[in-house]
Design a protein around this motif. Structure first.
Motif, mmCIF file in Angstrom:
data_model
loop_
_atom_site.group_PDB
_atom_site.id
_atom_site.type_symbol
_atom_site.label_atom_id
_atom_site.label_comp_id
_atom_site.label_asym_id
_atom_site.label_seq_id
_atom_site.Cartn_x
_atom_site.Cartn_y
_atom_site.Cartn_z
ATOM 1 N N ARG A 1 0.844 -1.207 0.000
ATOM 2 C CA ARG A 1 0.000 0.000 0.000
ATOM 3 C C ARG A 1 0.874 1.250 0.000
ATOM 4 O O ARG A 1 0.635 2.200 -0.763
ATOM 5 N N ARG A 2 1.879 1.260 0.850
ATOM 6 C CA ARG A 2 2.779 2.415 0.917
ATOM 7 C C ARG A 2 3.582 2.587 -0.372
ATOM 8 O O ARG A 2 3.853 3.714 -0.795
ATOM 9 N N LEU A 3 3.964 1.480 -0.992
ATOM 10 C CA LEU A 3 4.736 1.571 -2.231
ATOM 11 C C LEU A 3 3.902 2.200 -3.344
ATOM 12 O O LEU A 3 4.389 3.070 -4.081
ATOM 13 N N VAL A 4 2.658 1.777 -3.472
ATOM 14 C CA VAL A 4 1.790 2.370 -4.491
ATOM 15 C C VAL A 4 1.567 3.853 -4.187
ATOM 16 O O VAL A 4 1.614 4.698 -5.095
ATOM 17 N N ALA A 5 1.363 4.198 -2.914
ATOM 18 C CA ALA A 5 1.156 5.601 -2.553
ATOM 19 C C ALA A 5 2.390 6.438 -2.867
ATOM 20 O O ALA A 5 2.286 7.563 -3.378
ATOM 21 N N ALA A 6 3.579 5.896 -2.573
ATOM 22 C CA ALA A 6 4.814 6.649 -2.804
ATOM 23 C C ALA A 6 5.062 6.865 -4.289
ATOM 24 O O ALA A 6 5.415 7.970 -4.730
ATOM 25 N N THR A 7 4.884 5.832 -5.083
ATOM 26 C CA THR A 7 5.140 5.980 -6.517
ATOM 27 C C THR A 7 4.053 6.799 -7.200
ATOM 28 O O THR A 7 4.321 7.474 -8.208
ATOM 29 N N ASP A 8 2.845 6.772 -6.666
ATOM 30 C CA ASP A 8 1.798 7.673 -7.162
ATOM 31 C C ASP A 8 2.228 9.121 -6.953
ATOM 32 O O ASP A 8 2.139 9.952 -7.867
ATOM 33 N N ARG A 9 2.718 9.433 -5.755
ATOM 34 C CA ARG A 9 3.162 10.804 -5.470
ATOM 35 C C ARG A 9 4.370 11.177 -6.329
ATOM 36 O O ARG A 9 4.439 12.311 -6.857
ATOM 37 N N MET A 10 5.304 10.256 -6.496
ATOM 38 C CA MET A 10 6.450 10.526 -7.357
ATOM 39 C C MET A 10 6.001 10.832 -8.785
ATOM 40 O O MET A 10 6.479 11.769 -9.422
ATOM 41 N N SER A 11 5.062 10.044 -9.291
ATOM 42 C CA SER A 11 4.571 10.236 -10.646
ATOM 43 C C SER A 11 3.872 11.584 -10.795
ATOM 44 O O SER A 11 4.060 12.293 -11.796
ATOM 45 N N LEU A 12 3.068 11.955 -9.809
ATOM 46 C CA LEU A 12 2.411 13.255 -9.865
ATOM 47 C C LEU A 12 3.430 14.384 -9.930
ATOM 48 O O LEU A 12 3.297 15.320 -10.732
ATOM 49 N N GLU A 13 4.457 14.298 -9.104
ATOM 50 C CA GLU A 13 5.476 15.353 -9.086
ATOM 51 C C GLU A 13 6.212 15.419 -10.424
ATOM 52 O O GLU A 13 6.528 16.508 -10.919
ATOM 53 N N ILE A 14 6.484 14.272 -11.015
ATOM 54 C CA ILE A 14 7.123 14.249 -12.339
ATOM 55 C C ILE A 14 6.215 14.916 -13.368
ATOM 56 O O ILE A 14 6.655 15.737 -14.181
ATOM 57 N N CYS A 15 4.939 14.576 -13.335
ATOM 58 C CA CYS A 15 4.001 15.144 -14.303
ATOM 59 C C CYS A 15 3.850 16.653 -14.121
ATOM 60 O O CYS A 15 3.738 17.397 -15.105
ATOM 61 N N TRP A 16 3.819 17.110 -12.886
ATOM 62 C CA TRP A 16 3.696 18.544 -12.633
ATOM 63 C C TRP A 16 4.956 19.305 -13.059
ATOM 64 O O TRP A 16 4.879 20.476 -13.386
ATOM 65 N N GLY A 17 6.100 18.639 -13.044
ATOM 66 C CA GLY A 17 7.333 19.273 -13.483
ATOM 67 C C GLY A 17 8.179 19.756 -12.321
ATOM 68 O O GLY A 17 7.957 20.844 -11.791
ATOM 69 N N ILE A 18 9.170 18.961 -11.921
ATOM 70 C CA ILE A 18 10.026 19.302 -10.782
ATOM 71 C C ILE A 18 11.171 20.189 -11.267
ATOM 72 O O ILE A 18 11.938 19.801 -12.136
ATOM 73 N N THR A 19 11.277 21.376 -10.689
ATOM 74 C CA THR A 19 12.391 22.255 -11.016
ATOM 75 C C THR A 19 13.236 22.591 -9.792
ATOM 76 O O THR A 19 14.253 23.272 -9.918
ATOM 77 N N GLY A 20 12.821 22.124 -8.628
ATOM 78 C CA GLY A 20 13.571 22.346 -7.399
ATOM 79 C C GLY A 20 13.751 21.051 -6.643
ATOM 80 O O GLY A 20 14.432 20.146 -7.109
ATOM 81 N N GLU A 21 13.106 20.930 -5.486
ATOM 82 C CA GLU A 21 13.200 19.725 -4.677
ATOM 83 C C GLU A 21 11.833 19.399 -4.097
ATOM 84 O O GLU A 21 11.090 20.299 -3.691
ATOM 85 N N VAL A 22 11.489 18.107 -4.075
ATOM 86 C CA VAL A 22 10.260 17.652 -3.426
ATOM 87 C C VAL A 22 10.590 16.439 -2.560
ATOM 88 O O VAL A 22 11.528 15.690 -2.834
ATOM 89 N N ALA A 23 9.826 16.273 -1.503
ATOM 90 C CA ALA A 23 10.001 15.148 -0.590
ATOM 91 C C ALA A 23 8.833 14.185 -0.747
ATOM 92 O O ALA A 23 7.678 14.603 -0.896
ATOM 93 N N ILE A 24 9.137 12.900 -0.724
ATOM 94 C CA ILE A 24 8.133 11.836 -0.817
ATOM 95 C C ILE A 24 8.136 11.100 0.522
ATOM 96 O O ILE A 24 9.060 10.338 0.824
ATOM 97 N N PRO A 25 7.130 11.296 1.364
ATOM 98 C CA PRO A 25 7.138 10.684 2.694
ATOM 99 C C PRO A 25 6.581 9.269 2.691
ATOM 100 O O PRO A 25 5.939 8.824 1.733
ATOM 101 N N GLY A 26 6.819 8.564 3.801
ATOM 102 C CA GLY A 26 6.177 7.273 4.039
ATOM 103 C C GLY A 26 6.582 6.164 3.109
ATOM 104 O O GLY A 26 5.791 5.253 2.842
ATOM 105 N N VAL A 27 7.832 6.175 2.633
ATOM 106 C CA VAL A 27 8.280 5.178 1.651
ATOM 107 C C VAL A 27 8.769 3.935 2.393
ATOM 108 O O VAL A 27 9.619 4.033 3.284
#
Length: 266
Positions: free
Chosen positions: A168-194
Motif C-alpha cells: 500500500r505504501r509503495l503504491v502511494a509513494a510511486t503515485d506521489r512521485m509520478s504526480l510530481e514528475i508530471c507537474w514538473g520538478i524544477t527544485g526539490e520535493v520530498a516523498i514521505p512514508g516510503v
C-alpha cells in the motif's frame, strides 16, 4: 486529468490523463528494489496494481468535463465526491478483471487517498456520509479479498498485514512521485512514508539540480539499476474553451507530447 503549465510561456498547458500518470507509477514500481528497498512482491501483481491505480478514470478521460471557471478540463483535484467516489468504485471493479491482488491495491489506494487528504470535519455532511459509505464498502471488499487470497498457498505470504501495508505504501509513494514528475520538478520535493527493506519508512528527496524536470536526482536510491528513465504521454492544449464539445475536439487535435524523467542517484 492533471496539468503541467510551468514550462510553457504562451499560456498553453500540457494535459496528462490520469491513466497515463498511473502507468508512469507502474514503471517506477517495476524498477524498484535493492538492498535498502525490498523488491515488490508479488512482483507482477504489484507492478500491475500500481499501473492500474487510476483505471477508473478511463471513461472520464475519453470525454472529459469542462471546468467553466478555467476553460480547461476539470483538474482531478477539483472533482467533487459524487464524481470521484463513482470513478474509484468503477476502477476497483475494472481492476478486478486483471486479478484480485491488483484490485486489492487499487481499493487500498483509494482508502489511502481519502484518509490522507479528505477532511471530514470541514466537508459538507452529505459528502462526508458518501465517502464513509464508500470506505465501508471498500473495507468489506478488502477483507473478503484478503481472506480468499490467504487460502491460496502461493499468495498467502503476500497478504499478511505487513506485506499489504508495504505494498500500500509503495503504491502511494510511486503515485506521489509520478504526480510530481508530471507537474514538473524544477527544485526539490520530498516523498514521505516510503517503505524500506527493514519494514520501516523513510523519506525520498527528488531534486532537479539544473532546473530541468527531465533531469532528476533521487536519494536515498530505491531502484535496482543505477539509472532509471520513465515516461508517459500528454497533450499540449492551446486556448480556453466555452463548451465541452469544443474542449473535446481541441483535445483530440492537440499535439501529443512526451513527459520524460531520468533519475540518477544524488
Amino acid at each position: 486529468m492533471l496539468f503541467r503549465p510551468k514550462d510553457l510561456a504562451d499560456g498553453a498547458v500540457i494535459c496528462i490523463p490520469q491513466p497515463s500518470h498511473s502507468w508512469l507509477s507502474g514503471q517506477l514500481v517495476r524498477a524498484w528494489g535493492n538492498d535498502g528497498f525490498a523488491r515488490p512482491a508479488p512482483y507482477e501483481e504489484v507492478c500491475l496494481g500500481a499501473a492500474l491505480h487510476d483505471i477508473g478514470w478511463l471513461e472520464w478521460e475519453a470525454e472529459p468535463t469542462l471546468n467553466p471557471e478555467t476553460g480547461l478540463p476539470h483538474n482531478f483535484l477539483d472533482m467533487k465526491p459524487p464524481t470521484h467516489t463513482r470513478l474509484w468504485t468503477k476502477g476497483v471493479r475494472q481492476a478486478l478483471a486483471f486479478g484480485r491482488y491488483p484490485a486489492l491495491l487499487v481499493s487500498l489506494h483509494a482508502k489511502t487517498i481519502y484518509t490522507t487528504f479528505f477532511d471530514f470535519n470541514k466537508a459538507a455532511p452529505d459528502d462526508a456520509r458518501l465517502i464513509r459509505s464508500f470506505l465501508d464498502t471498500q473495507e468489506d471488499f478488502q477483507r473478503a479479498t484478503v481472506e480468499a487470497l490467504a487460502a491460496d498457498p502461493r499468495m498467502a505470504p503476500d497478504v499478511t498485514p505487513d506485506a499489504i501495508e508495504r505494498n500500500r505504501r509503495l503504491v502511494a509513494a510511486t503515485d506521489r512521485m509520478s504526480l510530481e514528475i508530471c507537474w514538473g520538478i524544477t527544485g526539490e520535493v520530498a516523498i514521505p512514508g516510503v517503505p524500506t527493506a527493514t519494514g520501516d519508512v523513510t523519506e525520498l528527496h527528488i531534486r532537479s539540480p539544473h532546473g530541468d524536470p527531465a533531469d532528476l536526482t533521487l536519494s536515498p536510491w530505491p531502484f535496482a539499476a543505477d539509472r532509471v528513465e520513465v515516461f508517459c504521454e500528454g497533450r499540449r492544449l492551446e486556448g480556453r474553451f466555452a463548451d465541452e464539445a469544443a474542449l473535446r475536439d481541441g483535445l483530440q487535435k492537440a499535439e501529443r507530447v512526451e513527459i520524460r524523467a531520468v533519475f540518477n542517484p544524488a
